[in-house]
Design a protein around this motif. Structure first.
Motif, mmCIF file in Angstrom:
data_model
loop_
_atom_site.group_PDB
_atom_site.id
_atom_site.type_symbol
_atom_site.label_atom_id
_atom_site.label_comp_id
_atom_site.label_asym_id
_atom_site.label_seq_id
_atom_site.Cartn_x
_atom_site.Cartn_y
_atom_site.Cartn_z
ATOM 1 N N VAL A 12 0.839 -1.204 0.000
ATOM 2 C CA VAL A 12 0.000 0.000 0.000
ATOM 3 C C VAL A 12 0.873 1.253 0.000
ATOM 4 N N PHE A 13 1.878 1.306 0.865
ATOM 5 C CA PHE A 13 2.760 2.472 0.896
ATOM 6 C C PHE A 13 3.514 2.639 -0.421
ATOM 7 N N GLY A 14 3.817 1.552 -1.077
ATOM 8 C CA GLY A 14 4.472 1.641 -2.383
ATOM 9 C C GLY A 14 3.587 2.329 -3.395
ATOM 10 N N TYR A 19 2.144 7.087 -6.465
ATOM 11 C CA TYR A 19 1.168 8.117 -6.792
ATOM 12 C C TYR A 19 1.761 9.507 -6.569
ATOM 13 N N GLY A 20 2.449 9.690 -5.466
ATOM 14 C CA GLY A 20 3.067 10.982 -5.170
ATOM 15 C C GLY A 20 4.130 11.351 -6.181
ATOM 16 N N VAL A 26 3.995 15.152 -12.953
ATOM 17 C CA VAL A 26 2.991 15.808 -13.794
ATOM 18 C C VAL A 26 2.939 17.301 -13.490
ATOM 19 N N ARG A 27 2.992 17.653 -12.207
ATOM 20 C CA ARG A 27 2.949 19.071 -11.838
ATOM 21 C C ARG A 27 4.138 19.817 -12.424
ATOM 22 N N HIS A 28 5.333 19.239 -12.325
ATOM 23 C CA HIS A 28 6.512 19.897 -12.890
ATOM 24 C C HIS A 28 6.417 19.980 -14.413
#
Length: 64
Positions: A12-14, A19-20, A26-28
């Motif tokens: 799950v943490f992976g 996702y992060g 994408v933001r950059h």
């Protein structure tokens, strides 16, 4: 059972980490596109200004 719980937590943490990372990329990318768009508009305005200046200074070439 402990191994199973640990595996699920890491799994799950992976996905959360992945996702992060994708979201950050994408933001950059969007910021780069916006910056490029602004630079492109400036370049077009500069080229138009240079064309007008050239035409004024060399009116004999324009046929006016």
């Amino acid at each position: 059972m402990l191994v199973f719980v640990t595996t699920v937590i890491l799994y799950v943490f992976g996905f959360v980490f992945l996702y992060g990372v994708i979201r950050l990329g994408v933001r950059h990318g969007i910021e780069d596109v916006e910056t490029h768009r602004v630079n492109q508009v400036r370049a077009e305005e500069l080229a138009a200004h240079q064309d007008r200046t050239f035409a004024r200074e060399n009116a004999f070439l324009t046929g006016s």
